[in-house]
Design an enzyme around this catalytic site. Structure first.
Site, PDB file in Angstrom:
ATOM      1  N   ARG A 157     -80.063 -33.317 -75.107  1.00 40.42           N
ATOM      2  CA  ARG A 157     -79.776 -33.123 -73.690  1.00 40.42           C
ATOM      3  C   ARG A 157     -78.702 -32.046 -73.560  1.00 40.42           C
ATOM      4  O   ARG A 157     -77.712 -32.062 -74.289  1.00 40.42           O
ATOM      5  CB  ARG A 157     -79.267 -34.417 -73.027  1.00 40.42           C
ATOM      6  CG  ARG A 157     -80.190 -35.616 -73.161  1.00 40.42           C
ATOM      7  CD  ARG A 157     -79.661 -36.809 -72.347  1.00 40.42           C
ATOM      8  NE  ARG A 157     -80.255 -38.051 -72.776  1.00 40.42           N
ATOM      9  CZ  ARG A 157     -81.437 -38.511 -72.370  1.00 40.42           C
ATOM     10  NH1 ARG A 157     -82.153 -37.789 -71.538  1.00 40.42           N
ATOM     11  NH2 ARG A 157     -81.907 -39.667 -72.798  1.00 40.42           N
ATOM     12  N   ARG A 203     -85.905 -38.646 -72.944  1.00 46.48           N
ATOM     13  CA  ARG A 203     -86.366 -39.336 -71.737  1.00 46.48           C
ATOM     14  C   ARG A 203     -85.608 -38.874 -70.491  1.00 46.48           C
ATOM     15  O   ARG A 203     -84.382 -38.890 -70.441  1.00 46.48           O
ATOM     16  CB  ARG A 203     -86.219 -40.845 -71.919  1.00 46.48           C
ATOM     17  CG  ARG A 203     -87.020 -41.664 -70.883  1.00 46.48           C
ATOM     18  CD  ARG A 203     -87.108 -43.099 -71.351  1.00 46.48           C
ATOM     19  NE  ARG A 203     -87.824 -43.944 -70.410  1.00 46.48           N
ATOM     20  CZ  ARG A 203     -89.150 -44.027 -70.339  1.00 46.48           C
ATOM     21  NH1 ARG A 203     -89.883 -43.306 -71.138  1.00 46.48           N
ATOM     22  NH2 ARG A 203     -89.722 -44.832 -69.465  1.00 46.48           N
ATOM     23  N   HIS A 255     -82.874 -37.069 -82.599  1.00 47.56           N
ATOM     24  CA  HIS A 255     -81.743 -37.549 -81.811  1.00 47.56           C
ATOM     25  C   HIS A 255     -80.404 -37.165 -82.438  1.00 47.56           C
ATOM     26  O   HIS A 255     -79.346 -37.502 -81.919  1.00 47.56           O
ATOM     27  CB  HIS A 255     -81.855 -39.079 -81.670  1.00 47.56           C
ATOM     28  CG  HIS A 255     -80.947 -39.668 -80.643  1.00 47.56           C
ATOM     29  ND1 HIS A 255     -79.902 -40.509 -80.961  1.00 47.56           N
ATOM     30  CD2 HIS A 255     -80.923 -39.541 -79.295  1.00 47.56           C
ATOM     31  CE1 HIS A 255     -79.273 -40.880 -79.858  1.00 47.56           C
ATOM     32  NE2 HIS A 255     -79.867 -40.309 -78.834  1.00 47.56           N
ATOM     33  N   TYR A 262     -68.436 -39.129 -70.908  1.00 43.66           N
ATOM     34  CA  TYR A 262     -68.811 -39.961 -72.054  1.00 43.66           C
ATOM     35  C   TYR A 262     -67.742 -39.811 -73.134  1.00 43.66           C
ATOM     36  O   TYR A 262     -67.244 -38.719 -73.359  1.00 43.66           O
ATOM     37  CB  TYR A 262     -70.139 -39.509 -72.675  1.00 43.66           C
ATOM     38  CG  TYR A 262     -71.394 -39.771 -71.882  1.00 43.66           C
ATOM     39  CD1 TYR A 262     -71.350 -40.067 -70.525  1.00 43.66           C
ATOM     40  CD2 TYR A 262     -72.641 -39.695 -72.495  1.00 43.66           C
ATOM     41  CE1 TYR A 262     -72.504 -40.291 -69.811  1.00 43.66           C
ATOM     42  CE2 TYR A 262     -73.815 -39.913 -71.791  1.00 43.66           C
ATOM     43  CZ  TYR A 262     -73.741 -40.206 -70.445  1.00 43.66           C
ATOM     44  OH  TYR A 262     -74.882 -40.421 -69.727  1.00 43.66           O
ATOM     45  N   ARG A 265     -71.424 -51.962 -76.382  1.00 38.49           N
ATOM     46  CA  ARG A 265     -71.390 -51.780 -74.925  1.00 38.49           C
ATOM     47  C   ARG A 265     -72.637 -52.328 -74.250  1.00 38.49           C
ATOM     48  O   ARG A 265     -72.578 -52.896 -73.163  1.00 38.49           O
ATOM     49  CB  ARG A 265     -71.252 -50.288 -74.583  1.00 38.49           C
ATOM     50  CG  ARG A 265     -71.385 -50.000 -73.092  1.00 38.49           C
ATOM     51  CD  ARG A 265     -71.149 -48.548 -72.771  1.00 38.49           C
ATOM     52  NE  ARG A 265     -72.004 -47.644 -73.505  1.00 38.49           N
ATOM     53  CZ  ARG A 265     -73.266 -47.361 -73.167  1.00 38.49           C
ATOM     54  NH1 ARG A 265     -73.826 -47.938 -72.103  1.00 38.49           N
ATOM     55  NH2 ARG A 265     -73.985 -46.505 -73.883  1.00 38.49           N
ATOM     56  N   HIS A 280     -69.673 -44.204 -75.789  1.00 36.02           N
ATOM     57  CA  HIS A 280     -70.933 -43.710 -76.340  1.00 36.02           C
ATOM     58  C   HIS A 280     -70.943 -43.482 -77.848  1.00 36.02           C
ATOM     59  O   HIS A 280     -72.014 -43.410 -78.447  1.00 36.02           O
ATOM     60  CB  HIS A 280     -71.302 -42.401 -75.615  1.00 36.02           C
ATOM     61  CG  HIS A 280     -72.699 -41.958 -75.834  1.00 36.02           C
ATOM     62  ND1 HIS A 280     -73.019 -40.852 -76.604  1.00 36.02           N
ATOM     63  CD2 HIS A 280     -73.878 -42.453 -75.390  1.00 36.02           C
ATOM     64  CE1 HIS A 280     -74.335 -40.690 -76.612  1.00 36.02           C
ATOM     65  NE2 HIS A 280     -74.876 -41.637 -75.897  1.00 36.02           N
TER      66      HIS A 280
END
Length: 652
Positions: A294, A324, A354, A387, A483, A511
């Site tokens: 991203r 996504r 990822h 984040y 989390r 994160h």
């Protein structure tokens, strides 16, 4: 499932009402159209006519109109019931949040000291008559909110002649016309209107239908105006720079001198964008490789990659097209990169990429030198401000060579490759994590120091959970900060009595993924892009790296320790699923995100003092040498460091 969703929705409504009451006690009022004074109504009618009405086009629902074709996914709508005698007509209005703020400040009378805010939805309700008059003849109009969510899944073509990019573009288009799977409506909506909408939207009993409150899209509330006194807001925590870059001519010199760990949003993400910007024009840089999951809409980093190609560098960008809800953005960036001459690849079929890797090769006096970034979060300037994530920058050959191997593995996943330092999914993650846990079990059985500290977003993999249960029963203390989803049940006698789990939800989204293994008193620390989920371990390309620098390793341990001592935003995850806040008792409040900010800021301050002292010592040493003196300043430097070392106990 729907019953559970409705119960959660009811709890949400109660919390929302409590918040409205809390604001009212501080003279901040979020009002609807029935709570306005006459002067306020007149002001809003003028505002509506000028700022809102031009962006609304009513959609009249008739038998001939395919309503489903026009409705946008996840947008808020108002469904209007127009009555004339025995006849009823239904009209849909899109709430135009793309063109106007969701929240409008309403003028107050002087001296009242109130702050009055109204949602744009309620301004439309107030001015319905102006919007519809002259078009419809009616005796009565009523208005109700609604929102539809389309199926986000898509099917990829199996046709060989289509590239993955073309298939993904086709898949994204499918979302625009996908069938609804969720329909949220204002609970006061008449049955006749609800039935009509369900028929027009082809909503069935198999879809999720939820009766909710007056407002949809509460995600817009992140832009709620700050109108109260200062004490009602979180105090600003402006990001700071890393002292590790100070005094160096370039980012390459800084990284060559030492490993650098950045922790966002406490550190600025500008270090990364500046690193890539420098690489884009540095004559010594030969190539840049990066994998993208991203990125920001107007990414400086991506623009620097394009500049690098223009400057003759070889640039390879591995784009994960199936990130996504970022698929469309990644498709657009892929096309821009290809047009600029960047080599764009999409990885291996069936393996979502990822990992958060960047590798820069540079020709230096002693040959080709590699500089690597391994992170827990995305190369995203915007999310790096909200984040928390780690970025490790290193020039250590044992790490950079394996990062190079990961890029080769991405393009040729079936080629034999062996990783000694990095933990890479799906290549060796499961076996490596099992081995690390088993070593702690063996140490506990042998009477050696043992322990596991884990921080991930989600812990749901059965194999890893069972291994942690085995560790617990062997006497290994397991501390976890989870989390999100957590399938492990702590505190079960005979199963997980040595496991504690907390969850921290605060102003920044937690994160990073971190694993700390006690290793008989010589802790090993890893940061990773992977959650402990089956998909991340077995079906994605993920990378975890050990922290080899002892100073950075200690710092990561300290940061996790601060979070484990949180008494403000931490909750216990327990077997009863009550998840109550960690009790503070007589201890002072520790809000870990604020304490971490203060701790890191003090670390940077201390590092700059040491740099200043070292520079001064070197200067004095040179003067002494010129005068023929033989005093060695090294011992003084050690003593000074002991005076300026950050003491965790005094800063937390």
């Amino acid at each position: 499932m729907q019953t559970k969703a409705m119960k959660l929705n009811e709890q949400f409504d109660n919390v929302y009402t409590e918040l409205l009451n809390e604001m009212a006690r501080r003279r901040i009022f979020l009002v609807n159209e029935t709570q306005l004074l006459e002067p306020q109504k007149k002001w809003l009618q003028k505002y509506f006519h000028k700022e809102i009405k031009p962006h609304i086009t009513p959609l009249i629902m008739t038998e001939e109109i395919d309503v489903l074709q026009f409705l946008k996914d996840e947008y808020a709508y108002l469904s209007v019931e127009v009555k004339k005698g025995e006849e009823t007509l239904y009209v849909l209005l899109e709430v135009p949040t793309d063109h106007s703020s969701r929240f409008i400040m309403v003028p107050e009378q002087k001296g009242k000291g109130r702050k009055t805010i109204i949602l744009i939805d309620n301004v439309i309700r107030l001015c319905l008559d102006e919007l519809l008059k002259g078009v419809f003849d009616y005796d009565e109009i009523n208005c109700y909110s609604m929102k539809m969510t389309r199926d986000a899944e898509y099917d990829l073509s199996n046709e060989v002649e289509f590239s993955l990019l073309e298939q993904m573009s086709e898949g994204i288009e499918q979302r625009l016309t996908a069938m609804p799977v969720r329909f949220v409506y204002e609970r006061g909506m008449p049955t006749e209107m609800l039935d009509y909408l369900c028929r027009k939207l082809q909503i069935s009993n198999y879809d999720s239908m939820i009766a909710g409150g007056r407002y949809q899209n509460f995600k817009d509330f992140i832009a709620f105006p700050n109108v109260g006194r200062d004490y009602l807001e979180n105090k600003p925590l402006p990001p700071f720079t890393s002292a590790a870059f100070d005094g160096h001519a370039s980012a390459f010199d800084a990284i060559k001198a030492q490993d650098i760990l950045l922790y966002y949003p406490y550190h600025t993400f500008d270090h990364i964008t500046e690193f890539v910007r420098q690489a884009s024009f540095d004559p010594k840089v030969r190539s840049i490789r990066i994998n993208i999951y991203r990125v920001a809409k107007n990414s400086k980093l991506m623009n620097s990659l394009i500049d690098a190609v223009h400057n003759g560098k070889t640039v390879t960008v591995v784009v994960e097209l199936q990130a996504r809800f970022d698929e469309e953005a990644n498709i657009n960036w892929s096309k821009r990169l290809v047009d600029a001459g960047v080599r764009v690849t999409f990885g291996a079929p069936g393996l979502k990429i990822h990992s958060k890797l960047l590798l820069i090769s540079r020709r230096e006096d002693d040959g080709i030198k590699y500089y690597a970034h391994i992170g827990t979060g995305n190369f995203h300037e915007k999310t790096a401000r909200i984040y928390t994530d780690f970025s490790l920058l290193t020039a250590k050959q044992e790490i950079t060579q394996e990062v190079r191997d990961v890029f080769t593995y991405i393009e040729q996943p079936y080629r034999p490759v062996d990783f000694q330092q990095l933990i890479v999914s799906p290549k060796n993650s499961r076996d490596s994590l099992y081995a690390l846990i088993d070593r702690e079990i063996d140490n506990a059985n042998s009477g050696l120091s043992s322990g596991i500290t884990l921080k991930v977003n989600n812990l749901v993999d059965k194999g890893l959970i069972n291994r942690l249960y085995q560790a617990s029963e062997a006497g290994v203390k397991v501390r976890a900060i989870i989390r999100g989803m957590c399938s492990l049940i702590p505190g079960l006698e005979g199963v997980s009595s040595n496991i504690t789990v907390t969850s921290i939800v605060d102003r920044f989204l937690e994160h990073p993924r971190v694993s700390i293994f006690e290793n008989g008193g010589t802790p090993e620390v890893y940061i990773s892009s992977a959650d402990w989920m089956t998909r991340n371990i077995d079906r994605r390309i993920e990378v975890a790296t050990p922290i080899l620098d002892p100073t950075i390793r200690e710092q990561v341990i300290n940061l996790i320790d601060i979070q484990l001592r949180d008494t403000v935003k931490a909750r216990w995850i327990d077997k009863e699923m009550s998840n109550t806040y960690v009790p503070r008792g007589n201890k002072r409040k520790i809000r870990s995100q604020v304490e971490i900010y203060n701790y890191l800021k003090q670390c940077e301050k201390t590092a700059r003092k040491l740099q200043k002292y070292s520079a001064s010592s070197m200067k004095n040493a040179q003067k002494s040498t010129e005068k023929g003196e033989t005093d060695d300043p090294a011992q003084t430097t050690v003593e000074e460091r002991s005076k300026t070392r950050v003491d965790l106990n005094t800063n937390v």
